[in-house]
Design a protein around this motif. Structure first.
Motif, PDB file in Angstrom:
ATOM      1  N   PRO A  10      51.733  85.179  37.306  1.00 46.71           N
ATOM      2  CA  PRO A  10      51.923  85.088  38.756  1.00 46.71           C
ATOM      3  C   PRO A  10      50.675  85.332  39.598  1.00 46.71           C
ATOM      4  N   ILE A  11      49.758  86.155  39.122  1.00 44.60           N
ATOM      5  CA  ILE A  11      48.558  86.430  39.923  1.00 44.60           C
ATOM      6  C   ILE A  11      47.549  85.286  39.756  1.00 44.60           C
ATOM      7  N   ASN A  63      40.468  94.783  32.910  1.00 48.52           N
ATOM      8  CA  ASN A  63      41.677  95.510  32.531  1.00 48.52           C
ATOM      9  C   ASN A  63      41.881  95.495  31.017  1.00 48.52           C
ATOM     10  N   THR A 239      39.155  98.112  37.298  1.00 51.16           N
ATOM     11  CA  THR A 239      40.541  97.629  37.357  1.00 51.16           C
ATOM     12  C   THR A 239      41.233  98.109  38.633  1.00 51.16           C
ATOM     13  N   SER A 243      42.242  95.793  41.905  1.00 53.57           N
ATOM     14  CA  SER A 243      43.664  95.712  42.266  1.00 53.57           C
ATOM     15  C   SER A 243      43.864  96.041  43.734  1.00 53.57           C
ATOM     16  N   HIS A 247      43.321  92.109  44.723  1.00 53.83           N
ATOM     17  CA  HIS A 247      44.603  91.710  44.089  1.00 53.83           C
ATOM     18  C   HIS A 247      44.374  90.636  43.038  1.00 53.83           C
ATOM     19  N   VAL A 249      43.854  91.346  39.571  1.00 51.97           N
ATOM     20  CA  VAL A 249      44.114  91.742  38.180  1.00 51.97           C
ATOM     21  C   VAL A 249      45.454  91.135  37.752  1.00 51.97           C
ATOM     22  N   ASP A 250      45.442  90.257  36.768  1.00 54.35           N
ATOM     23  CA  ASP A 250      46.707  89.732  36.246  1.00 54.35           C
ATOM     24  C   ASP A 250      47.096  90.563  35.034  1.00 54.35           C
ATOM     25  N   PHE A 251      48.089  91.383  35.289  1.00 55.23           N
ATOM     26  CA  PHE A 251      48.564  92.370  34.347  1.00 55.23           C
ATOM     27  C   PHE A 251      49.048  91.735  33.031  1.00 55.23           C
ATOM     28  N   VAL A 252      49.788  90.646  33.133  1.00 56.51           N
ATOM     29  CA  VAL A 252      50.357  90.007  31.936  1.00 56.51           C
ATOM     30  C   VAL A 252      49.233  89.397  31.090  1.00 56.51           C
ATOM     31  N   LEU A 258      44.708  92.299  25.699  1.00 51.70           N
ATOM     32  CA  LEU A 258      44.410  93.624  25.150  1.00 51.70           C
ATOM     33  C   LEU A 258      45.054  93.831  23.797  1.00 51.70           C
TER      34      LEU A 258
END
Lengths: 313, 251
Positions: A10-11, A63, A239, A243, A247, A249-252, A258
């Motif tokens: 989404p990001i 991240n 990170t 964020s 905005h 950082v795409d967490f997924v 990682l």
């Protein structure tokens, strides 16, 4: 029944192939584990090639480096390869230097073309560091191969730089590294790398490692562990800052990367242990030189498109 | 009072929209009416069916809202090195523009030129005004094309049966995976003798649902928490994998 391989981010605003991202994370994590470099200079362009916007690629990569360097640091801590005292001093210097570097880049941008300067800095720095490391390691390996002369190892520690470091105040022992020096030296060198890495827009691991080897005279295995330890804290900071401010950082994306890179880093730490110090140096030097030639090629070859989004590395 | 008047205008516009479409001689449907971007979204297909006046060719467009884009122009320095030089602001650039037609756009005369990507580029502004539009606009179209956001083809729209002076058409439009939430528009143009005979449009909403919606909300509205959470999970992930390797090594 087919297993879904595409995932929407989404990001980043795009979907990616999970296996490809996982593989990419694993490959870069492997390098991170072996050499103690963050891998940002490889991961970010590869993510952009996969369709991730440059700003999201750079921030999400930071991240994932948090995860990879946690895993790598843990592995090296177990092996006794982390000099925590030295790592903290370099980190403090790095944060201070990074702050100065950000201000320098602001001024450069206002003056005109900062990007040109950044690319030229890259080529010069990587060329110098990679070239020197490569030649030095090659010579050392040739000497080691020479038939049984078994000369006692000479410590080439004399010279103006060594005399200067010995003259600095507050000399202290760094037991893990087996060196004695003033804390001012790692603070200053950490700051210098911080300035450069802020200007170049990367973590700075691939500059810090040669600095630790050649200027701080730390053993290669401790260098790798300590570098990862330092990168961990640097990337946590990046990170959170990214964020909050951008905005991006795409967490997924970071999560898939990682998992791959943490596994890669573990394997890398084991592979690195099996390699000799000189072999490690020559491999890292080759990697640095490959990146240098890639940037040089980009500077000389005509780009496919004569436009670029503002905001990437 | 003012609010009531605006509401009345909207209601009237909604009521007369199908009538306006009929008046243009075009009647069409686009399915699905909205695009749900879920965790496994990887692009979708839009089924467009309808009728245009007999003898017309059909141009179909899927267009996103316009935005301003800040870019760097690459140029040669010292006659040798390529680098980012001038900063450019492109205005009125659609986020997405997918064009398909029942005949090649070049065969549709003036209307084809106007409705195609080159025509679209004419509406894009560049700041500073001194910038070389002729050189820069094709580069912008090329970049957007490489990203899969701009496309111009003539393979999806099929003309069908003729009946009562009308001609059926259908198309399956491939929507890219690189789609951000927002309102998009499906536009149908009937073109005859190089002139647009009629046009009609329908909105298609793209919205995030499920995990992507939650993530986007956290990232854009609670950035600090999002960053801290991302760091903690990254650390835990790294530690967990480290522990797994440790236990393997112990046996």
């Amino acid at each position: 029944m087919s297993i879904p391989v595409e995932l929407y981010l989404p990001i980043a605003g795009n979907s990616v192939n999970i296996a490809a991202v996982f593989g990419l994370g694993g490959a870069v994590g492997l390098l991170s584990g072996i050499f103690g470099v963050g891998g940002g200079f490889l991961m970010t362009p590869l993510l952009i090639m996969m369709g991730i916007p440059p700003t999201v690629a750079a921030a999400s990569d930071s991240n994932q480096i948090v995860g990879a360097s946690t895993s790598g640091t843990l592995a090296h801590l177990r092996l006794g390869n982390v000099d925590v005292k030295m790592g903290f001093l370099l980190l403090i210097g790095g944060v201070l230097g990074g702050t100065v570097g950000v201000e320098i880049i602001k001024v450069l941008r206002q003056m005109g073309n900062a990007d040109f300067l950044i690319n030229v800095t890259y080529v010069l720095m990587l060329g110098l560091v990679g070239g020197y490391m490569f030649i030095e390691s090659l010579q050392a390996m040739r000497k080691a191969k020479a038939p049984a002369k078994n000369e006692p190892e000479k410590h080439v520690k004399s010279g103006a730089f060594a005399r200067f470091t010995a003259s600095l105040p507050w000399q202290m022992d760094f037991k893990r590294s087996g060196v004695r020096m003033s804390p001012l030296l790692p603070l200053f060198l950490g700051g210098l790398v911080g300035v450069l890495s802020a200007i170049m827009g990367v973590g700075g691991g691939f500059i810090m490692v040669p600095v630790m080897v050649y200027l701080l005279r730390m053993p290669m295995h401790v260098v790798v562990g300590t570098s990862l330890f330092q990168i961990l804290f640097t990337c946590i900071n990046v990170t959170v800052m990214q964020s909050v401010s951008n905005h991006t950082v795409d967490f997924v994306l970071a999560l898939i990367l990682l998992i791959g890179s943490s596994l890669g880093a573990q394997i890398g730490a084991k592979v690195g242990k099996k390699l000799h110090g000189e072999q490690l140096k020559i491999l890292l030097a080759s990697l640095v030189l490959v990146v240098m030639f890639k940037i040089l090629y980009e500077l000389i070859a005509r780009p496919d498109v004569l436009l670029a989004y503002v905001g990437g590395h | 009072m003012k609010r009531a008047a605006i509401l009345l205008c909207i209601l009237l516009a909604a009521a007369f929209a199908p009538m306006a479409a009929r008046a243009s001689g075009i009647d069409f449907t686009a399915q699905p009416g909205s695009i749900d971007i879920h965790a496994l979204y990887n692009g979708t297909s839009l089924q467009v069916e309808g009728r245009v006046p007999e003898g017309s060719q059909v141009v179909l467009r899927f267009v996103g809202s316009s935005e301003d884009v800040r870019m760097k122009e690459k140029g040669k320095a010292l006659g040798l090195l390529w680098m980012n030089m001038n900063t450019l602001h492109f205005g009125n650039v659609p986020k997405v523009c997918l064009i398909d037609s029942s005949a090649p756009m070049k065969d549709l005369g003036l209307a084809g030129a106007k409705l195609g990507l080159e025509g679209l580029a004419d509406n894009i502004s560049i700041d500073p005004p001194s910038a070389d539009r002729k050189a820069l606009l094709p580069e912008l179209l090329l970049l957007k094309g490489q990203e899969g956001l701009f496309r111009q083809e003539s393979s999806a729209v099929k003309l069908g049966e003729k009946h009562d002076g009308m001609q059926a058409f259908s198309a399956v439009l491939a929507i890219p995976s690189r789609l951000s939430p927002g309102t998009y528009s499906v536009e149908v143009f009937a073109v005859k003798d190089g002139v647009v005979q009629g046009q009609s449009a329908k909105p298609v909403d793209a919205r995030l649902i499920g995990v992507p919606a939650l993530m986007a909300d956290l990232a854009f509205n609670h950035g600090a928490w999002y960053g801290i959470l991302a760091s903690i999970i990254a650390i835990l992930g790294g530690l967990a994998i480290g522990l797994v390797f440790q236990s393997k090594g112990a046996h």
